[in-house]
Design a protein around this motif. Structure first.
Motif, PDB file in Angstrom:
ATOM      1  N   LEU A   1      24.365  10.787 -14.217  1.00  0.00           N
ATOM      2  CA  LEU A   1      24.831   9.443 -14.558  1.00  0.00           C
ATOM      3  C   LEU A   1      23.738   8.374 -14.485  1.00  0.00           C
ATOM      4  N   TYR A   2      22.767   8.547 -13.565  1.00  0.00           N
ATOM      5  CA  TYR A   2      21.778   7.497 -13.358  1.00  0.00           C
ATOM      6  C   TYR A   2      20.330   7.975 -13.448  1.00  0.00           C
ATOM      7  N   GLY A   3      20.041   9.043 -12.780  1.00  0.00           N
ATOM      8  CA  GLY A   3      18.661   9.494 -12.650  1.00  0.00           C
ATOM      9  C   GLY A   3      18.010   9.926 -13.942  1.00  0.00           C
ATOM     10  N   ARG A   4      18.722  10.649 -14.759  1.00  0.00           N
ATOM     11  CA  ARG A   4      18.147  11.186 -15.998  1.00  0.00           C
ATOM     12  C   ARG A   4      17.642  10.062 -16.904  1.00  0.00           C
ATOM     13  N   ASP A   5      18.453   9.042 -17.114  1.00  0.00           N
ATOM     14  CA  ASP A   5      18.033   7.935 -17.980  1.00  0.00           C
ATOM     15  C   ASP A   5      16.886   7.148 -17.366  1.00  0.00           C
ATOM     16  N   TRP A   6      16.968   6.893 -16.055  1.00  0.00           N
ATOM     17  CA  TRP A   6      15.902   6.131 -15.394  1.00  0.00           C
ATOM     18  C   TRP A   6      14.593   6.901 -15.447  1.00  0.00           C
ATOM     19  N   LEU A   7      14.632   8.178 -15.098  1.00  0.00           N
ATOM     20  CA  LEU A   7      13.414   8.980 -15.110  1.00  0.00           C
ATOM     21  C   LEU A   7      12.840   9.087 -16.519  1.00  0.00           C
ATOM     22  N   GLY A   8      13.704   9.188 -17.510  1.00  0.00           N
ATOM     23  CA  GLY A   8      13.247   9.299 -18.889  1.00  0.00           C
ATOM     24  C   GLY A   8      12.573   8.040 -19.409  1.00  0.00           C
ATOM     25  N   SER A   9      12.877   6.912 -18.783  1.00  0.00           N
ATOM     26  CA  SER A   9      12.290   5.647 -19.236  1.00  0.00           C
ATOM     27  C   SER A   9      10.971   5.324 -18.538  1.00  0.00           C
ATOM     28  N   LYS A  10      10.556   6.153 -17.603  1.00  0.00           N
ATOM     29  CA  LYS A  10       9.339   5.894 -16.815  1.00  0.00           C
ATOM     30  C   LYS A  10       8.201   6.796 -17.279  1.00  0.00           C
ATOM     31  N   PRO A  11       6.965   6.360 -17.015  1.00  0.00           N
ATOM     32  CA  PRO A  11       5.826   7.252 -17.278  1.00  0.00           C
ATOM     33  C   PRO A  11       5.959   8.524 -16.433  1.00  0.00           C
ATOM     34  N   LEU A  12       5.366   9.599 -16.911  1.00  0.00           N
ATOM     35  CA  LEU A  12       5.511  10.894 -16.246  1.00  0.00           C
ATOM     36  C   LEU A  12       5.120  10.842 -14.770  1.00  0.00           C
ATOM     37  N   GLY A  13       4.011  10.197 -14.451  1.00  0.00           N
ATOM     38  CA  GLY A  13       3.567  10.120 -13.051  1.00  0.00           C
ATOM     39  C   GLY A  13       4.584   9.442 -12.148  1.00  0.00           C
ATOM     40  N   VAL A  14       5.205   8.379 -12.634  1.00  0.00           N
ATOM     41  CA  VAL A  14       6.226   7.658 -11.854  1.00  0.00           C
ATOM     42  C   VAL A  14       7.470   8.526 -11.685  1.00  0.00           C
ATOM     43  N   ALA A  15       7.881   9.186 -12.759  1.00  0.00           N
ATOM     44  CA  ALA A  15       9.066  10.040 -12.688  1.00  0.00           C
ATOM     45  C   ALA A  15       8.846  11.205 -11.723  1.00  0.00           C
ATOM     46  N   LEU A  16       7.679  11.831 -11.798  1.00  0.00           N
ATOM     47  CA  LEU A  16       7.385  12.936 -10.883  1.00  0.00           C
ATOM     48  C   LEU A  16       7.344  12.458  -9.437  1.00  0.00           C
ATOM     49  N   THR A  17       6.758  11.300  -9.220  1.00  0.00           N
ATOM     50  CA  THR A  17       6.672  10.748  -7.862  1.00  0.00           C
ATOM     51  C   THR A  17       8.068  10.517  -7.290  1.00  0.00           C
ATOM     52  N   ALA A  18       8.958   9.953  -8.098  1.00  0.00           N
ATOM     53  CA  ALA A  18      10.328   9.716  -7.630  1.00  0.00           C
ATOM     54  C   ALA A  18      11.007  11.019  -7.221  1.00  0.00           C
ATOM     55  N   LEU A  19      10.796  12.069  -7.996  1.00  0.00           N
ATOM     56  CA  LEU A  19      11.403  13.366  -7.665  1.00  0.00           C
ATOM     57  C   LEU A  19      10.763  14.009  -6.443  1.00  0.00           C
ATOM     58  N   LEU A  20       9.474  13.792  -6.267  1.00  0.00           N
ATOM     59  CA  LEU A  20       8.769  14.411  -5.141  1.00  0.00           C
ATOM     60  C   LEU A  20       9.134  13.779  -3.801  1.00  0.00           C
ATOM     61  N   TRP A  21       9.494  12.498  -3.787  1.00  0.00           N
ATOM     62  CA  TRP A  21       9.796  11.837  -2.514  1.00  0.00           C
ATOM     63  C   TRP A  21      10.917  12.543  -1.750  1.00  0.00           C
ATOM     64  N   PHE A  22      11.866  13.134  -2.446  1.00  0.00           N
ATOM     65  CA  PHE A  22      12.956  13.835  -1.762  1.00  0.00           C
ATOM     66  C   PHE A  22      12.430  14.999  -0.923  1.00  0.00           C
ATOM     67  N   HIS A  23      11.351  15.591  -1.359  1.00  0.00           N
ATOM     68  CA  HIS A  23      10.821  16.772  -0.682  1.00  0.00           C
ATOM     69  C   HIS A  23       9.880  16.424   0.474  1.00  0.00           C
ATOM     70  N   VAL A  24       9.421  15.201   0.537  1.00  0.00           N
ATOM     71  CA  VAL A  24       8.526  14.793   1.625  1.00  0.00           C
ATOM     72  C   VAL A  24       9.232  14.927   2.974  1.00  0.00           C
ATOM     73  N   PHE A  25      10.528  14.756   3.000  1.00  0.00           N
ATOM     74  CA  PHE A  25      11.276  14.780   4.260  1.00  0.00           C
ATOM     75  C   PHE A  25      11.769  16.174   4.638  1.00  0.00           C
ATOM     76  N   ARG A  26      11.180  17.189   4.052  1.00  0.00           N
ATOM     77  CA  ARG A  26      11.566  18.557   4.378  1.00  0.00           C
ATOM     78  C   ARG A  26      10.943  19.052   5.671  1.00  0.00           C
ATOM     79  N   TYR A  27      10.327  18.178   6.421  1.00  0.00           N
ATOM     80  CA  TYR A  27       9.810  18.553   7.732  1.00  0.00           C
ATOM     81  C   TYR A  27      10.932  18.588   8.766  1.00  0.00           C
ATOM     82  N   LEU A  28      12.112  18.154   8.415  1.00  0.00           N
ATOM     83  CA  LEU A  28      13.221  18.114   9.366  1.00  0.00           C
ATOM     84  C   LEU A  28      13.553  19.469   9.989  1.00  0.00           C
ATOM     85  N   PRO A  29      13.379  20.601   9.288  1.00  0.00           N
ATOM     86  CA  PRO A  29      13.651  21.882   9.939  1.00  0.00           C
ATOM     87  C   PRO A  29      12.756  22.186  11.141  1.00  0.00           C
ATOM     88  N   LEU A  30      11.757  21.362  11.402  1.00  0.00           N
ATOM     89  CA  LEU A  30      11.008  21.538  12.646  1.00  0.00           C
ATOM     90  C   LEU A  30      11.933  21.359  13.852  1.00  0.00           C
TER      91      LEU A  30
END
Length: 134
Positions: free
Chosen positions: A24-53
């Motif tokens: 509903l929201y992410g696909r259109d927003w990501l599609g309207s951004k330059p590739l580097g910005v779109a990839l960065t937005a998707l990567l931020w979710f994975h930065v917090f994967r240190y929680l399983p420590l």
């Protein structure tokens, strides 16, 4: 409702909700951004994967029934994935020429870790003991 059914319902609904937000929201927003910005937005979710420590304290203090081997595979795999995602964000931000290649490597690490953690978690019975279903 049984605890197993409730856990499955919660996980299924969460996946459906996140997929809906993306459609509903992410696909259109990501599609309207330059590739580097779109990839960065998707990567931020994975930065917090240190929680399983937290598995280290859950095993020690909380009584989580997990072998040291399985704990290490899950915790350090997620930590590696988080570090790769964090590095990818900075490489994209700095516009390093090989950043996109590193992002592809990061995606491979993320997928491998997800598969490994799922296999280890299910075969080791971690999912049942973590939710108190054993």
């Amino acid at each position: 409702m049984s605890p197993e059914a409730a856990s499955l319902l919660v996980q299924s609904f969460s996946y459906a909700a996140f997929a809906s937000v993306f459609v509903l929201y992410g696909r259109d927003w990501l599609g309207s951004k330059p590739l580097g910005v779109a990839l960065t937005a998707l990567l931020w979710f994975h930065v917090f994967r240190y929680l399983p420590l937290q598995l280290f304290s859950a095993q020690e203090v909380g009584g989580l029934d997990i072998s040291d081997r399985d704990r290490d595979l899950i915790a350090y795999g997620d930590l590696a994935a988080a570090l790769f995602a964090f590095a990818s964000i900075w490489l994209l931000h700095l516009r390093v020429s090989w950043a996109r290649g590193f992002v592809w490597l990061t995606v491979a690490v993320l997928i491998a870790d997800l598969i490994d953690a799922a296999i280890v978690g299910i075969s080791g019975g971690v999912t049942e003991t973590a939710t108190g279903l054993s």
